[in-house]
Scaffold this motif. Sequence first.
Motif, PDB file in Angstrom:
ATOM      1  N   ARG A  74      37.406  43.730  69.970  1.00  0.00           N
ATOM      2  CA  ARG A  74      38.786  44.033  70.357  1.00  0.00           C
ATOM      3  C   ARG A  74      39.537  44.742  69.244  1.00  0.00           C
ATOM      4  O   ARG A  74      40.399  45.581  69.496  1.00  0.00           O
ATOM      5  CB  ARG A  74      39.517  42.772  70.834  1.00  0.00           C
ATOM      6  N   ASP A  82      48.416  38.687  66.988  1.00  0.00           N
ATOM      7  CA  ASP A  82      48.619  40.030  67.517  1.00  0.00           C
ATOM      8  C   ASP A  82      48.115  40.172  68.946  1.00  0.00           C
ATOM      9  O   ASP A  82      48.295  41.193  69.577  1.00  0.00           O
ATOM     10  CB  ASP A  82      47.943  41.059  66.613  1.00  0.00           C
ATOM     11  N   LEU A  83      47.469  39.126  69.432  1.00  0.00           N
ATOM     12  CA  LEU A  83      46.884  39.234  70.763  1.00  0.00           C
ATOM     13  C   LEU A  83      46.653  37.839  71.331  1.00  0.00           C
ATOM     14  O   LEU A  83      46.126  36.974  70.649  1.00  0.00           O
ATOM     15  CB  LEU A  83      45.561  39.995  70.636  1.00  0.00           C
ATOM     16  N   MET A  84      47.099  37.625  72.541  1.00  0.00           N
ATOM     17  CA  MET A  84      46.803  36.362  73.201  1.00  0.00           C
ATOM     18  C   MET A  84      46.183  36.662  74.557  1.00  0.00           C
ATOM     19  O   MET A  84      46.842  37.200  75.431  1.00  0.00           O
ATOM     20  CB  MET A  84      48.093  35.546  73.395  1.00  0.00           C
ATOM     21  N   ASP A  85      44.924  36.336  74.701  1.00  0.00           N
ATOM     22  CA  ASP A  85      44.300  36.572  76.003  1.00  0.00           C
ATOM     23  C   ASP A  85      44.328  35.277  76.806  1.00  0.00           C
ATOM     24  O   ASP A  85      44.953  34.300  76.400  1.00  0.00           O
ATOM     25  CB  ASP A  85      42.882  37.123  75.826  1.00  0.00           C
ATOM     26  N   SER A 106      47.646  44.995  61.036  1.00  0.00           N
ATOM     27  CA  SER A 106      46.418  45.777  60.973  1.00  0.00           C
ATOM     28  C   SER A 106      45.439  45.168  59.978  1.00  0.00           C
ATOM     29  O   SER A 106      44.245  45.200  60.190  1.00  0.00           O
ATOM     30  CB  SER A 106      46.740  47.214  60.600  1.00  0.00           C
ATOM     31  N   GLU A 129      30.714  34.817  69.455  1.00  0.00           N
ATOM     32  CA  GLU A 129      32.160  34.816  69.662  1.00  0.00           C
ATOM     33  C   GLU A 129      32.905  35.601  68.593  1.00  0.00           C
ATOM     34  O   GLU A 129      34.007  36.063  68.818  1.00  0.00           O
ATOM     35  CB  GLU A 129      32.689  33.384  69.772  1.00  0.00           C
ATOM     36  N   TRP A 130      32.272  35.801  67.426  1.00  0.00           N
ATOM     37  CA  TRP A 130      32.908  36.650  66.412  1.00  0.00           C
ATOM     38  C   TRP A 130      32.981  38.080  66.901  1.00  0.00           C
ATOM     39  O   TRP A 130      33.886  38.816  66.536  1.00  0.00           O
ATOM     40  CB  TRP A 130      32.139  36.583  65.082  1.00  0.00           C
ATOM     41  N   THR A 170      52.295  41.674  77.628  1.00  0.00           N
ATOM     42  CA  THR A 170      50.905  41.635  78.090  1.00  0.00           C
ATOM     43  C   THR A 170      50.635  40.367  78.902  1.00  0.00           C
ATOM     44  O   THR A 170      49.994  40.421  79.956  1.00  0.00           O
ATOM     45  CB  THR A 170      49.938  41.714  76.891  1.00  0.00           C
ATOM     46  N   VAL A 188      36.179  39.217  68.566  1.00  0.00           N
ATOM     47  CA  VAL A 188      37.253  39.664  67.677  1.00  0.00           C
ATOM     48  C   VAL A 188      36.958  41.069  67.152  1.00  0.00           C
ATOM     49  O   VAL A 188      37.825  41.937  67.118  1.00  0.00           O
ATOM     50  CB  VAL A 188      37.441  38.664  66.517  1.00  0.00           C
ATOM     51  N   SER A 237      44.309  36.729  63.492  1.00  0.00           N
ATOM     52  CA  SER A 237      43.631  36.918  64.761  1.00  0.00           C
ATOM     53  C   SER A 237      42.833  35.660  65.100  1.00  0.00           C
ATOM     54  O   SER A 237      42.137  35.120  64.259  1.00  0.00           O
ATOM     55  CB  SER A 237      42.692  38.112  64.621  1.00  0.00           C
ATOM     56  N   LEU A 238      42.943  35.215  66.317  1.00  0.00           N
ATOM     57  CA  LEU A 238      42.317  33.954  66.690  1.00  0.00           C
ATOM     58  C   LEU A 238      40.937  34.139  67.295  1.00  0.00           C
ATOM     59  O   LEU A 238      40.753  34.925  68.211  1.00  0.00           O
ATOM     60  CB  LEU A 238      43.195  33.248  67.722  1.00  0.00           C
ATOM     61  N   SER A 239      39.988  33.391  66.787  1.00  0.00           N
ATOM     62  CA  SER A 239      38.690  33.353  67.451  1.00  0.00           C
ATOM     63  C   SER A 239      38.688  32.146  68.379  1.00  0.00           C
ATOM     64  O   SER A 239      39.498  31.238  68.235  1.00  0.00           O
ATOM     65  CB  SER A 239      37.570  33.214  66.430  1.00  0.00           C
ATOM     66  N   MET A 266      52.510  46.077  63.317  1.00  0.00           N
ATOM     67  CA  MET A 266      51.505  45.128  63.791  1.00  0.00           C
ATOM     68  C   MET A 266      50.667  44.644  62.612  1.00  0.00           C
ATOM     69  O   MET A 266      50.849  45.041  61.483  1.00  0.00           O
ATOM     70  CB  MET A 266      50.596  45.771  64.853  1.00  0.00           C
ATOM     71  N   HIS A 273      39.700  38.169  58.976  1.00  0.00           N
ATOM     72  CA  HIS A 273      38.637  37.819  59.907  1.00  0.00           C
ATOM     73  C   HIS A 273      38.586  36.303  60.066  1.00  0.00           C
ATOM     74  O   HIS A 273      38.611  35.575  59.077  1.00  0.00           O
ATOM     75  CB  HIS A 273      37.299  38.344  59.405  1.00  0.00           C
ATOM     76  N   PRO A 274      38.533  35.841  61.322  1.00  0.00           N
ATOM     77  CA  PRO A 274      38.581  34.400  61.546  1.00  0.00           C
ATOM     78  C   PRO A 274      37.441  33.649  60.878  1.00  0.00           C
ATOM     79  O   PRO A 274      37.559  32.448  60.611  1.00  0.00           O
ATOM     80  CB  PRO A 274      38.505  34.268  63.060  1.00  0.00           C
ATOM     81  N   GLN A 275      36.369  34.369  60.588  1.00  0.00           N
ATOM     82  CA  GLN A 275      35.246  33.709  59.941  1.00  0.00           C
ATOM     83  C   GLN A 275      35.638  33.223  58.534  1.00  0.00           C
ATOM     84  O   GLN A 275      35.060  32.299  57.991  1.00  0.00           O
ATOM     85  CB  GLN A 275      34.072  34.671  59.824  1.00  0.00           C
ATOM     86  N   GLU A 296      38.962  39.842  76.976  1.00  0.00           N
ATOM     87  CA  GLU A 296      38.570  39.123  78.197  1.00  0.00           C
ATOM     88  C   GLU A 296      37.135  39.477  78.599  1.00  0.00           C
ATOM     89  O   GLU A 296      36.327  38.605  78.904  1.00  0.00           O
ATOM     90  CB  GLU A 296      39.504  39.478  79.360  1.00  0.00           C
ATOM     91  N   LEU A 351      55.185  42.511  72.324  1.00  0.00           N
ATOM     92  CA  LEU A 351      54.020  43.142  72.949  1.00  0.00           C
ATOM     93  C   LEU A 351      53.107  42.104  73.589  1.00  0.00           C
ATOM     94  O   LEU A 351      52.564  42.305  74.671  1.00  0.00           O
ATOM     95  CB  LEU A 351      53.244  43.959  71.913  1.00  0.00           C
ATOM     96  N   THR A 378      43.481  43.297  74.632  1.00  0.00           N
ATOM     97  CA  THR A 378      43.429  42.072  75.435  1.00  0.00           C
ATOM     98  C   THR A 378      42.371  42.191  76.531  1.00  0.00           C
ATOM     99  O   THR A 378      41.582  41.258  76.746  1.00  0.00           O
ATOM    100  CB  THR A 378      44.808  41.764  76.058  1.00  0.00           C
ATOM    101  N   GLU A 385      44.176  42.434  59.505  1.00  0.00           N
ATOM    102  CA  GLU A 385      43.958  41.081  59.992  1.00  0.00           C
ATOM    103  C   GLU A 385      42.799  40.410  59.264  1.00  0.00           C
ATOM    104  O   GLU A 385      41.803  41.027  58.928  1.00  0.00           O
ATOM    105  CB  GLU A 385      43.728  41.076  61.503  1.00  0.00           C
TER     106      GLU A 385
END
Lengths: 141, 217
Positions: B104, A63-66, A3, B97-98, A99, B101, A30-32, A1, A7-9, B130, A95, B126, A5
Amino acid sequence: MHSGELHPQDVGRIPIIRLADNLVVSIQFSLSDRLVAQLKDDVTHAIDSSGALGLVIDVSGVDLMDSYISRTIRDIALVARLMGVLTVICGVSPLVAITLVEMGVDLKVVRSALNLDAALELLQDLRREAATRSTGQDTSA
Amino acid sequence: MTQPESVLLDVLGRHLSAVSARSVLTMGLARAHVDMQRPQPGDGRRLLHQIERGVRLYLADREAQDRCLRNVAHLLESHVEGQVEQQSRVSLPVNTEWDIVTVRSAGRSLCQQIGFSASFQVKVATAISELARNIVQYAGTGVIELATLATNPPGIEIVARDRGPGIPHLATVLSGEYRSRTGMGMGLRGTRNLVDQFEIKTAAGQGTEVVVRAFLT
């Protein structure tokens, strides 16, 4: 995975790459929420200005989609379709796929492919298909 | 004073005067930022380091210092780190919103530390995403608490708490008939589908508390 990642900032926006007749968006972190929303705007403008025929969203680095992220990707595909551009999503990790199914997220409106190669091939096939059809309309919905 | 604290004080008191023992312990806890009610991984090591500073200061004889520290180390191992094994609970603020991330990722690391499978990590991360998003979008500010459950099979508990406006028409939201512009219905229902236990308490103007538990299968 993934790990380590990013930071989106640290990431201003997701680059959109022109590849032949297509636009390719490759998400490798990782998506913000803001990044996803920004992508929606950027893709719409890119379609408008580039005259591309297809759009590939490569999420192999995600790595994650909500629900919010998948909903926005679906929205992007819907907007693109209205503008005459077909969207293929590719690189959904096993994965993430499991999910999404468990959550009951519906991404049926977006075509999907295993990887970037397959996605570009699928777009080509879809375009050929559309060209041979006299109506030229996508009836899959 | 918690039970491990009084045991620690007892051990220190065998080597130091009562006043010194108390001072070494109090300073140690404060400097190491350790809350004995909620021991976290790594607390034992940090606390030992701080207690060592105190003991070396108050006890003149080097051998006596080492003897005392050996006892303290042994105790910390069994009491503090042992408790972490059973239940570690972290509380994380969710304001922007940060933080979605950040929170999670914390959930994923927690699962990783315990050795939960990769698919379980994604599931938990996940669900946290949410719940954290709901806080940011609807309440503005709140907390997410993460705790491991030493059950059989083991699991993880996620508590999302805010003092926001509450969720009106909860039944409709959970039934799937409601669709918010931002997709909250999907988020809550998706979370419920992902986890094994899902409880929600919400009251207009008083906030919302969602407690979910997922167990390793």
